[in-house]
Design a protein around this motif. Structure first.
Motif, PDB file in Angstrom:
ATOM      1  N   SER A 360      45.528 -91.854  33.497  1.00 31.29           N
ATOM      2  CA  SER A 360      46.886 -91.609  33.969  1.00 31.29           C
ATOM      3  C   SER A 360      47.233 -92.749  34.900  1.00 31.29           C
ATOM      4  CB  SER A 360      46.952 -90.302  34.746  1.00 31.29           C
ATOM      5  OG  SER A 360      46.475 -89.260  33.949  1.00 31.29           O
ATOM      6  N   ASN A 377      42.886 -82.856  41.681  1.00 28.75           N
ATOM      7  CA  ASN A 377      42.910 -82.494  40.263  1.00 28.75           C
ATOM      8  C   ASN A 377      41.474 -82.394  39.743  1.00 28.75           C
ATOM      9  OD1 ASN A 377      43.034 -82.546  37.467  1.00 28.75           O
ATOM     10  ND2 ASN A 377      44.991 -83.633  37.484  1.00 28.75           N
ATOM     11  N   SER A 379      40.152 -82.162  36.932  1.00 29.26           N
ATOM     12  CA  SER A 379      39.698 -82.913  35.756  1.00 29.26           C
ATOM     13  C   SER A 379      39.510 -84.396  36.079  1.00 29.26           C
ATOM     14  CB  SER A 379      40.694 -82.746  34.611  1.00 29.26           C
ATOM     15  OG  SER A 379      41.866 -83.471  34.896  1.00 29.26           O
ATOM     16  N   HIS A 401      40.122 -88.895  33.388  1.00 25.00           N
ATOM     17  CA  HIS A 401      40.010 -87.442  33.267  1.00 25.00           C
ATOM     18  C   HIS A 401      39.051 -87.003  32.182  1.00 25.00           C
ATOM     19  CE1 HIS A 401      43.360 -86.707  36.052  1.00 25.00           C
ATOM     20  NE2 HIS A 401      43.748 -87.889  35.620  1.00 25.00           N
TER      21      HIS A 401
HETATM   22  C1  LIG Z   1      45.283 -83.229  36.199  1.00 21.69           C
HETATM   23  O1  LIG Z   1      45.601 -84.469  35.601  1.00 21.69           O
HETATM   24  C2  LIG Z   1      45.845 -84.392  34.215  1.00 21.69           C
HETATM   25  C3  LIG Z   1      46.044 -85.790  33.687  1.00 21.69           C
HETATM   26  O2  LIG Z   1      46.961 -86.465  34.470  1.00 21.69           O
HETATM   27  C4  LIG Z   1      47.034 -83.533  33.947  1.00 21.69           C
HETATM   28  O3  LIG Z   1      47.251 -83.425  32.556  1.00 21.69           O
HETATM   29  C5  LIG Z   1      46.788 -82.157  34.533  1.00 21.69           C
HETATM   30  O4  LIG Z   1      47.945 -81.377  34.388  1.00 21.69           O
HETATM   31  C6  LIG Z   1      46.433 -82.280  36.003  1.00 21.69           C
HETATM   32  N1  LIG Z   1      46.048 -80.951  36.505  1.00 21.69           N
HETATM   33  C7  LIG Z   1      46.535 -80.448  37.622  1.00 21.69           C
HETATM   34  C8  LIG Z   1      46.040 -79.118  38.009  1.00 21.69           C
HETATM   35  O5  LIG Z   1      47.366 -81.054  38.277  1.00 21.69           O
END
Ligand SMILES: *[C@@H]1O[C@H](CO)[C@@H](O)[C@H](O)[C@H]1NC(C)=O
Ligand SMILES: *[C@@H]1O[C@H](CO)[C@@H](O)[C@H](O)[C@H]1NC(C)=O
Ligand SMILES: *[C@@H]1O[C@H](CO)[C@@H](O)[C@H](O)[C@H]1NC(C)=O
Ligand SMILES: *[C@@H]1O[C@H](CO)[C@@H](O)[C@H](O)[C@H]1NC(C)=O
Ligand SMILES: *[C@@H]1O[C@H](CO)[C@@H](O)[C@H](O)[C@H]1NC(C)=O
Ligand SMILES: *[C@@H]1O[C@H](CO)[C@@H](O)[C@H](O)[C@H]1NC(C)=O
Ligand SMILES: *[C@@H]1O[C@H](CO)[C@@H](O)[C@H](O)[C@H]1NC(C)=O
Ligand SMILES: *[C@@H]1O[C@H](CO)[C@@H](O)[C@H](O)[C@H]1NC(C)=O
Length: 832
Positions: A360, A377, A379, A401
């Motif tokens: 990202s 986050n 992931s 991620h």
């Molecule tokens: C974490 O990052 C991923 C990739 O950018 C995104 O798709 C996902 O929604 C994010 N999760 C949260 C909980 O913000």
């Protein structure tokens, strides 16, 4: 107003006035007809490859003897004989037909809209671009630069536009004799943060890494240079990469070959050949995911093989891993603890960050915010700044991620990369790997017994053979990613383990117990002996004087440096010997002595004709270039002089004596020292006066060397009207009488005056007073290799600052300069 060159006979009925760089709508081009670009640099027409009878239409360099095709139109559908024809179709497309009676075209520019302009022409530009345009309005409809084959020429673009779906990428030939579309492609990946990827079929093979703001992160060589300027554009309209050459006379091309190498060539006019300037992939770590998923490649790793797992990861299949099958990759160590409260990050320095296609990207936030965003986050497994080398400092944020693919470290480039780990792992790394070290110690202790046993066995079998490092390499030790750190660890063991150890007995036997008959001379820090090993190999042994106080530092320095270097123009070290009080370096023996023995002696000098001297100059230049930028380290030699250039039996020069050399970090451009070491006559003014050294101080010494080689005179022993050698040359150069300085022991008929003068010119450029006026070594090598280029005019060099100023303030501890090996290296103390 175009001059009409009727070199080619256009076979056409309707043509009345033809200019040779265009085909008009009403003309056609038969096999055998060729059009040339305005400056005659490129040609367009039919050609065959080798013995094949198949005819292709394409563009090639018109002025060079070696057939070099840069673009092919009908690469997959050749014409079987010489009846082919190129003309415009009624819709305004340029087409290739198999014969005059052909109906279906083999190839077409395939512009979808009908072009009605009657003034439509196809014109070949001097950049090698075939352009379809309206000759009156200048409006373009199509260009071959938008449809590259395997060659990337200057001012061409690679990449895609977002609106009209244009995607420009390279596709290799099938083989050197078949330009058909091969299965290697080189293109900008649209996903994540853009990067250029070389594919084999659909599988990535090598990648440039993402753009750092200045260059591709995986191409450390791509610094803003003398010749090339690179630019990368990524916005709403397009993502593209292009490069230019600042000197239009330089012929250069980048191509992807059918074996999966990207190569850059430059044309060496002097030798009439293409020179491979750069090529990838070149080492194991370059190959895409060489170490598997979440694996990490470190070519300098001394503890294990080049592959390790990233922090917080362990081999998925340990058994395979330690057998060097890395395809299984690595997995997270403790899956339960992922994404807990107290996660942190381990920093990996000088990294090529993993494949960015899945990242990202947020160009608006700082690195600090990036860290927070990654922590929030679950992931997110890692983060890094996007453009870490952009002009206003690092910008942007990349987060990963999923699996991390294709990371490696460089010795002196690359960026910081932050990997998420749990608290336990973090503690391990925060203690600076100390718990890891404890484990190492344990493993080492348990191994010592085994090793000793092994040694005893070895000793029985190979008495007086050199020792190699023992089998600790299989131990699963965590690797410190920090080279400096790991070196500290190594240093305590006094000897770098990459260097074979010789036994004192062996060396004593080889040199007849250091007998005076075997003495070759005395270097700055002790005598040098010739020796013969039991296997007949001749060696030179540099023995450190026991009472040489500072010697140990220089000794360590030399060991540390030279064991990492390998180049045809550097003297090769075979090993070292540290036993009792003795410290020795063992080198290959070079029978022809050093350069000063030849150039400063009347009789020996006559053996060196101009060709030999030119070869020596070029060899030294390449050796220094390697030190400065091509080796894994940036090294300033600091004591280049004729007596430090040895010659082998083919008179190939080898640079020796790295006792003074300094390693520089990737971005460090110059250093400063209070201890000025070097040799009178070869030291640049800023170094001699202020202790400032940089690659440019080596360039200065090299300039002095060139001038000495041409004249056969010593810079620091030149007596004439109180001028120095450089001053004398400068005077003659300005009077246009520079040929007077050429060594008279060379027969005038045996050399081209212009070539010698070019070398004098380069020499003068290298000894400019101002370090920034001196060229860097890559430019020097380039200038030496090309004849027809314009060199900048040298300014007044330094020659007033010399012996007088030096001795007036009494700062010099002068040594007597004598014969070749006794040429003492000076040491002076300079206040800053
Ligand atoms: C974490 O990052 C991923 C990739 O950018 C995104 O798709 C996902 O929604 C994010 N999760 C949260 C909980 O913000
Ligand atoms: C060239 O020859 C091959 C094999 O003989 C044939 O298949 C092909 O159609 C020919 N191409 C043209 C353009 O005539
Ligand atoms: C170009 O050549 C093709 C094949 O010979 C022919 O059909 C066509 O009419 C030619 N076009 C022009 C404009 O001459
Ligand atoms: C092309 O057509 C001309 C007459 O229109 C004929 O003489 C010639 O043989 C033909 N060429 C081929 C290769 O068919
Ligand atoms: C020409 O363009 C059309 C669509 O724009 C495409 O389907 C076709 O394959 C192209 N033909 C060639 C020879 O490139
Ligand atoms: C790629 O092409 C080469 C040569 O044409 C061939 O040997 C190789 O098998 C091909 N590889 C793939 C993956 O298609
Ligand atoms: C490179 O530099 C030349 C000359 O300074 C300039 O004309 C050219 O546009 C530049 N090319 C790129 C790609 O920046
Ligand atoms: C980033 O900043 C630019 C200009 O400062 C703005 O146009 C853009 O919308 C911002 N992007 C995001 C994702 O905030």
């Amino acid at each position: 107003m175009k001059i009409v060159f009727l070199i080619i006979l256009f076979s056409l009925l309707q043509s009345s006035c033809i200019s040779v760089d265009t085909i008009t709508r009403r003309q056609s081009l038969r096999d055998g007809d060729v059009i040339f670009s305005e400056g005659k640099r490129f040609a367009f027409g039919f050609f065959s490859l080798g013995v094949s009878k198949l005819r292709y239409v394409g563009i090639w360099y018109a002025q060079i003897p070696e057939q070099t095709v840069v673009w092919v139109a009908n690469r997959d559908r050749p014409v079987n004989d010489t009846s082919g024809l190129i003309n415009f179709s009624s819709r305004g497309n340029l087409c290739v037909y198999a014969s005059v009676n052909g109906t279906e075209s083999l190839w077409s520019t395939n512009v979808s809209d009908r072009i009605s302009e009657p003034t439509l022409v196809a014109r070949l530009s001097d950049l090698g671009n075939l352009v379809l345009l309206d000759s009156v309005t200048g409006r373009g409809f199509w260009e071959s630069f938008d449809h590259p084959t395997d060659t990337f020429l200057p001012f061409m673009k690679l990449g895609f536009t977002r609106k009209d779906g244009l995607d420009r990428f390279l596709t290799s030939w099938k083989s050197p004799g078949d330009p058909g579309s091969g299965n290697r492609t080189y293109r900008i990946d649209r996903r994540g943060s853009p990067q250029l990827i070389l594919y084999k079929g659909l599988t990535p093979w090598w990648r440039t890494g993402s753009w750092t703001g200045q260059r591709w992160s995986g191409v450390p060589e791509m610094t803003r240079g003398y010749i090339f300027n690179n630019s990368f554009v990524s916005n709403q309209d397009e993502v593209s990469f292009t490069y230019g050459v600042t000197d239009a006379s330089v012929l250069t091309r980048l191509m992807v070959n059918e074996r999966g190498h990207i190569q850059r060539f430059t044309w060496i006019a002097r030798d009439k050949r293409w020179n491979e300037f750069w090529s990838v992939p070149k080492e194991e770590c370059d190959y895409y995911t060489h170490c598997g998923v979440n694996g990490h490649c470190d070519p300098t790793s001394s503890e294990t093989f080049e592959c390790t797992c990233l922090p917080g990861f362990e081999p998925k299949i340990p058994r395979h891993w330690f057998l060097r099958d890395y395809s299984g990759g690595c997995r997270k160590k403790n899956r339960a603890s992922i994404c807990q409260q107290n996660d942190g990050f381990v920093k990996l320095k000088r990294a090529k960050i993993p494949d960015t296609s899945g990242t990202s990207v947020d160009m608006n936030i700082t690195l600090k915010e990036c860290k927070q965003s990654c922590l929030r986050n679950c992931s997110c497994v890692a983060y890094a700044s996007a453009y870490h080398e952009s002009k206003g400092g690092p910008t942007g944020c990349l987060t990963w991620h999923g699996d991390m693919l294709d990371t490696r470290t460089y010795l002196n480039s690359g960026q910081d990369f932050y990997i998420r780990v749990d608290a336990e792992e973090l503690e391990r790394w925060n203690r600076n790997g100390s718990s890891g070290k404890r484990r190492v110690v344990l493993i080492l202790i348990s191994l010592i017994a085994a090793v000793m046993l092994l040694m005893v066995l070895l000793f029985c079998f190979v008495k007086s053979k050199r020792h190699r490092r023992s089998s600790t390499t299989f131990a699963p030790v965590p690797v410190s990613f920090d080279f400096e750190e790991s070196f500290k660890f190594e240093k305590d063991k006094a000897i770098n383990r990459e260097l074979p150890l010789f036994e004192l007995n062996t060396i004593a036997a080889a040199t007849s117990n250091f007998s005076s008959h075997n003495k070759l001379g005395a270097g700055g820090f002790g005598p040098v002996y010739k020796g013969v090993l039991p296997n007949g190999m001749e060696i030179a042994v540099k023995r450190l004087s026991k009472n040489s106080g500072q010697g140990m530092e220089e000794f360590k320095n030399e060991v540390k440096l030279i064991s990492k270097l390998q180049h045809r123009n550097l003297v090769r070290i075979l090993g070292c010997c540290v036993e009792l009080e003795e410290k020795m370096l063992i080198y290959e023996y070079l029978p022809n002595k050093s350069l000063d023995y030849f150039i400063f002696h009347e009789e020996q000098r006559a053996e060196l004709d101009w060709q030999k001297r030119m070869k020596i100059i070029c060899g030294i230049a390449r050796g220094i270039l390697y030190l400065h930028q091509d080796s894994r380290l940036r090294i300033i030699h600091r004591d280049l002089k004729a007596s430090n250039v040895l010659l082998d039996n083919e008179m190939i020069p080898k640079i020796a004596d790295f006792g003074m050399a300094r390693i520089f970090g990737g971005n460090q451009m110059e250093g400063n020292t209070n201890r000025v070491v070097g040799t009178y006559g070869y030291m640049s003014p800023e170094y001699a006066m202020e202790g400032q050294f940089s690659v440019k101080s080596d360039v200065y010494s090299f300039g002095v060397l060139i001038l000495e080689i041409i004249t056969g005179m010593k810079n620091n022993a030149f007596h004439e009207e109180s001028s120095t050698l450089i001053g004398h040359i400068w005077d003659l150069w300005n009077k246009g009488e520079a040929t007077k300085i050429i060594d008279t022991s060379m027969d005038e008929d045996t050399y081209e005056k212009s070539e010698v003068l070019k070398c004098v010119h380069i020499g003068l450029l290298c000894v400019q007073e101002n370090a920034s006026d001196r060229p860097d070594m890559s430019s020097v090598v380039f200038m030496l290799g090309h004849n027809a280029i314009d060199l900048p005019s040298p300014k007044h060099p330094v020659f007033t600052a010399g012996r007088n100023r030096g001795s007036e303030n009494g700062a010099w501890l002068m040594g007597e300069t004598g014969n070749s090996v006794n040429d003492v290296t000076l040491t002076g103390l300079q206040g800053r």
